[in-house]
Every structure is written in C-alpha cells, then in structure tokens.
Design an enzyme around this catalytic site. Structure first.
Site, PDB file in Angstrom:
ATOM      1  NE  ARG A   1     -68.234 -43.699 -17.421  1.00 26.67           N
ATOM      2  CZ  ARG A   1     -69.237 -42.801 -17.285  1.00 26.67           C
ATOM      3  NH1 ARG A   1     -68.895 -41.800 -16.334  1.00 26.67           N
ATOM      4  NH2 ARG A   1     -70.246 -43.380 -17.610  1.00 26.67           N
TER       5      ARG A   1
ATOM      6  CB  THR B   1     -70.036 -33.483 -16.372  1.00 27.68           C
ATOM      7  OG1 THR B   1     -71.186 -34.756 -16.156  1.00 27.68           O
ATOM      8  CG2 THR B   1     -69.070 -33.843 -17.186  1.00 27.68           C
TER       9      THR B   1
ATOM     10  N   GLY C   1     -74.390 -34.380 -19.723  1.00 23.60           N
ATOM     11  CA  GLY C   1     -75.188 -35.734 -19.903  1.00 23.60           C
ATOM     12  C   GLY C   1     -75.203 -36.366 -21.424  1.00 23.60           C
TER      13      GLY C   1
END
Length: 583
Positions: free
Chosen positions: A115, A397, A485
């Site tokens: 991350r 994503t 999301g």
C-alpha cells in the site's frame, strides 16, 4: 507427509502479534452444507499452471513465466508489468497492492502489503485549502493525491523470497508490448474517450494523442517507449530502481508540479518499505477464508461471512429474493463498522478482534430481520472512540490469481486508485491518487478524531481484500478478488457465497448480478436480475437501482472435482476483458 493445519497458515510473526487469529483458525468441526462445492480430497493437491487476470496479454505473460519454471511470485511480476501498460486505468508501477502468498511446501500464508504511504510532511489538513476541504475532483488531479508507490517494492520483496527465475527475465513481454505497441482494447478505449478528469490531463492528452493529432481509439496500436525504458531500468537495477535515481526523480518532479503540488520527496521515495504481515483467517462453512489485515478491509469481509452463518436466509440461493435481501442487510451492517473503525493499524487502534468476536458477530446478525435502512456502527469489544468517517473511495483497480506447478499461489489486488490515477505520468506510467483514500476531514462534527485521517507515513484504508481459500486441513482450495472501490467487499462476498454456499461454478458466481448496499445507498446490476426477482425484491422493500459504483472485475478459481478429475474451475468476470489460462 504431514498435512498442515489451518494454524500453520499463520506466520510466527502473525501468531505473536495477532493472537486473535489463533482462535479463529483453530480446527472446528466441519459441518456439512447444502452447497455442492466440494472440499479438497486427500491427495488431490491443487497445482498449476493457472492464471486468471483482467487482460489476455497479462495472462499470456504470466503463463510464459510459469511454463519456463517460474513460481507464482515470478509470474506476478510479469503480470503486473503488462497490466500497467495495457490496463493503465486500473493499476500500474505508480500504484500499490496487497498480495496474499501461499507457500505450498510449508503450508503458510504471508501477506505482502504494498500500500502507498503518505509523504513524511503530510498533515491531517493535506486536502484543505483556505479553510475548507478541496473538492474531490480537484484533490485527485492535484499533486497532493499521490503517495509513495508500493507495488514495485512489494513485488521485489516477494519475488526475492519466493521466486526461482532471475528478476531481470520477468519484464520481456512488457518491454516488447511497449516498444512494438498493443491494440487498445474496448475498455481502455472507452476511458481514453472520456471528456474530462484524468483522461484529459496534460499528461494523458500527450500520451493518448497520435502523431497525426488524433486521439487514440479502440483498435489503434499504442506504443509507449518511455514505459519500455522504465521496465528495462527495473530489469537491470531491481525494484529499488523505482525508488532511487532517475525514475524516482521524475516521479517527485511530476508530483511537485502545479496545480496544488504535493509534498512527496526523494527521501520519501528512498525510505519506502513494503510490510510483511500475517493473514486474518476465519472459517466459513467447511472452508477457511484468509485475507490481509488492516489497512486492508479484509476484516470486514470476514465479518460479513461470519454474520451470514447466523442468517439462514442467505443459503436459499441466487433465485430467492430473501437471500438477496439478507445479503443487502448484511452489507449495510458490515460497511457501517468498516467505515467507522478500519484504518492503518500501525497508526490507530483497529478493533479487529472485536469486529470478529463471536458474540458481537451474532448480535449484529440478529439485527438483519428488522433492518430496513442504513445501519449504525456497532460497539465491538475493545473499541476506542473514533469519529464518523468522511472518506470517498473512487474506482480504478485490478485483481489476478496465479498458481504454479508446485501449488504455490498468489492472490493480488492492485490499483492506482481512480481511473488513470491522478492523471499525472512519469516514466510512461500513471501515478496514483491513493491519498484521496484518506478522510478529508480529520475530525467529525463532534470533534472526535477520524481513524482514517491523513498522517505522514500512514497508509490509507483500502477496500482491496484479496482472498485465499483453504479446506479445514489447510489445503489450498482457491483464491479470488475484485476491483470496485468500496464495492470490492460486496463483490468478493457475492463470489464467496455464490461458490462456497450456493454451489455455483466460479464463472456462474462471478456473472451473478451485483448488489451493493452501503449506508443509504443501493446499487445493482438491474439488467441481470430477472423481472420476477426484481418484483419479489421490491415486495420485500428492496427497490433496485442501477449500480453507480465501479463494476466488478472478479478473477480467480477453485480446485474442484469434475467429470475428468480434479482441475481448476476458473473464472474471469464478463464485465471486464480478462481470461483464464491453465494446462
């Protein structure tokens, strides 16, 4: 040969730091369920090669690596390098990821946290200007939205530990496609055609405009020689080549440009380190489901599954309105807790044990029959007072699942956050806008601190929750995950319930209608619900509306017994452009 128990899925670090997982993964009695999905039989070890990903070029690159004798970790590098080129709206070298790694020899699961992090100079008012929060679109396009990219460092660490091939030999397909060009797919072409936002940034306009002055369209051949140069540098210099030297300098310079330059520095880049964490594992039906811990929202996915076991209506199947109503209500309860409590546990206390506490889970599930609207956050054991969250989570994503010939597996969700990230490019790739995953408001209306507020070095909360699935003896059953999301949790839960509870084939489960219920919002793939089922749902107070969030992109597979023996039952969400490959 001794078969590892579910407890052995946890690393020693996880056992010492997260004792709550020990109780969760202790071997309970396996209960029979009506679902037809089988558990892995003794001796039927799940092995590859197997790749499911969101683009055929990426799948081909992964399979090439596996067939050359590479591991799932080697193949993950090749898959990500190609995805960042051919699917730049979703993920890339300038973004971040969570990887679940299963080591077949030891029977252990390791979480690699790639991350992004906030620059050291970031403060809680990062997204404030002149005494007010920035508009969300303005924040995304600013330099302030970009955190230190994490995916390349994470892949470098995982491949060093688990790879068999040379790092330098994993970028050939990405380099070739960037130099020679690739055909723009319909999905990429649709995003390129957008008339505003990141697709129309100065960087995107330069990239997506041909020598003839015309904008690139679906079916055109797109080259990216800057990207080819970047992957050559990574191949030669290792993962640290992104964090030191010319590539890092280019990233920092791009983030520092107007409007609203960001505080990212070369020191931030050089100081980035991926995290190695223990997984969170919990039983569901006759299986064990493992996900990453915070800042991933995997704990919330496990909470929903745990609540579902107390709600018998969920097991009625995909044609039953009551099952969908119960699923929607479970989501509302799950999201209420997730939005309040989940954040970077290295900075704030996250009540992971409390959210998964059996008594708390049962109490939350008991609210399902009477829940007709938005749910309030509960009070799990061990909570500290935190404020109401104000995070907005856009979409952009991808997910892939890989198994190699030895049975090692990777389940990885990867992102640049919004479509084309911040819209800023350096080195031929888009930079993330991941910091907009923080709450713009550091305190709520009552003055209580928000768990997911900005802080220097902090990782924003993520909805990404890649999944690995095991039987109760610790044998690999499969893996899956999705983009979307905040809707990722709903999509993953649908797929898990569809396969493990309703007994559907993986592709059939992925293709089921999506239903997302968060707060007062309700979104669905209305065209995939039959008129009769829509009417039955409406009769129970669930009036479907079109899904306004990013749609799913589920990819994965389960090891199942079919007419020809044990084999991979793979799936690639038909809402995207992915494929499945196996031998």
């Amino acid at each position: 040969m001794t078969v590892p128990s579910p407890l052995s899925l946890l690393s020693a670090t996880a056992l010492s730091a997260l004792m709550l997982v020990v109780g969760a993964c202790a071997k309970p009695e396996a209960r029979p369920v009506e679902a037809t999905a089988p558990v892995v039989a003794e001796g039927a070890k799940a092995v590859g090669p197997f790749v499911s990903a969101a683009n055929p070029h990426a799948v081909a690159a992964g399979m090439t690596v596996l067939e050359r004798g590479g591991t799932a970790a080697d193949a993950a590098v090749a898959v990500q390098a190609v995805l960042g080129l051919v699917e730049p709206q979703s993920s890339g070298l300038g973004g971040g990821a969570f990887m679940m790694w299963f080591d077949a020899e030891s029977g252990t699961v390791t979480v690699y946290d790639g991350r992004e992090t906030a620059p050291a100079a970031a403060t809680p008012d990062l997204f404030w200007q002149e005494g007010r929060p920035l508009g969300f679109a303005e924040a995304v396009l600013s330099g302030r939205s970009t955190g230190v990219p994490g995916v390349v460092a994470m892949l470098g660490l995982a491949q060093t530990r688990h790879g068999r091939l040379a790092w330098a030999d994993l970028f050939g397909d990405a380099e070739r496609l960037a130099e020679d060009g690739f055909e723009v797919s319909p999905r990429l072409g649709g995003f390129i055609a957008a008339t505003r936002g990141q697709a129309r940034s100065d960087w995107a306009n330069a990239y997506f405009t041909g020598a003839d002055g015309k904008r690139v369209q679906t079916g055109d051949i797109l080259t990216n020689r800057a990207y080819a140069e970047t992957v050559r540098a990574l191949a030669a210099g290792g993962s640290r080549a992104l964090y030191e030297g010319p590539i890092a300098e280019g990233i920092v310079a791009t983030v520092g440009q107007a409007p609203l330059p960001g505080p990212l520095t070369l020191e931030d880049m050089a100081g980035y380190q991926p995290k190695v964490r223990g997984p969170l594992c919990r039983p569901y039906r006759i299986y064990v489901v493992c996900v990453p811990p915070p800042p991933s929202s995997g704990v919330s996915l496990l909470q929903l599954l745990a609540m579902a076991e107390h709600v018998p209506e969920v097991s009625a199947g995909p044609d039953d309105a009551g099952a969908w109503v119960a699923f929607a209500r479970l989501q509302r309860l799950m999201y209420a807790d997730r939005d309040r409590y989940v954040a970077d546990a290295d900075f704030v206390y996250v009540p992971v044990a409390g959210l998964l506490d059996p008594g708390y889970v049962a109490g939350r599930a008991a609210l399902v029959p009477g829940l007709t609207g938005a749910a309030e956050a509960g009070h799990p054991p061990g909570i500290v007072t935190v404020g109401t969250d104000a995070t907005v989570e856009p979409a952009g994503t991808s997910h892939f699942f890989i198994v190699d010939q030895w049975g090692n597996a990777v389940s990885m969700t990867t992102t640049v956050e919004s479509v084309f990230g911040s819209g800023r490019m350096s080195g031929g790739f888009f930079l993330n806008n991941q910091l907009t995953d923080f709450s713009f408001e550091p305190v709520d209306d009552l003055g209580r601190p928000v768990a997911n507020a900005v802080a220097g070095g902090k990782r924003p909360r993520s909805s990404m929750a890649p999944v690995l699935i095991f039987d109760r003896e610790g044998r690999l059953v499969g893996g899956l995950g999705s983009p979307g999301g905040s809707s990722i949790l709903a999509y993953n839960a649908k797929a898990l319930i569809g396969t493990l509870d309703w007994g559907l084939g993986v592709q059939d489960a992925f293709d089921l209608p999506n239903l997302v219920a968060r707060g007062t919002g309700l979104g669905a793939d209305t065209e995939r619900f039959s008129p009769a089922l829509q009417a039955a749902l409406a009769a129970q107070g669930l009036h479907l509306r079109p899904n306004a969030s990013e749609n799913s992109g589920l990819h994965g597979g389960l090891w199942r017994l079919g007419p020809d023996g044990w084999a991979w039952d793979g799936g690639a969400d038909d809402r995207r452009e992915g494929v499945v490959a196996t031998r």
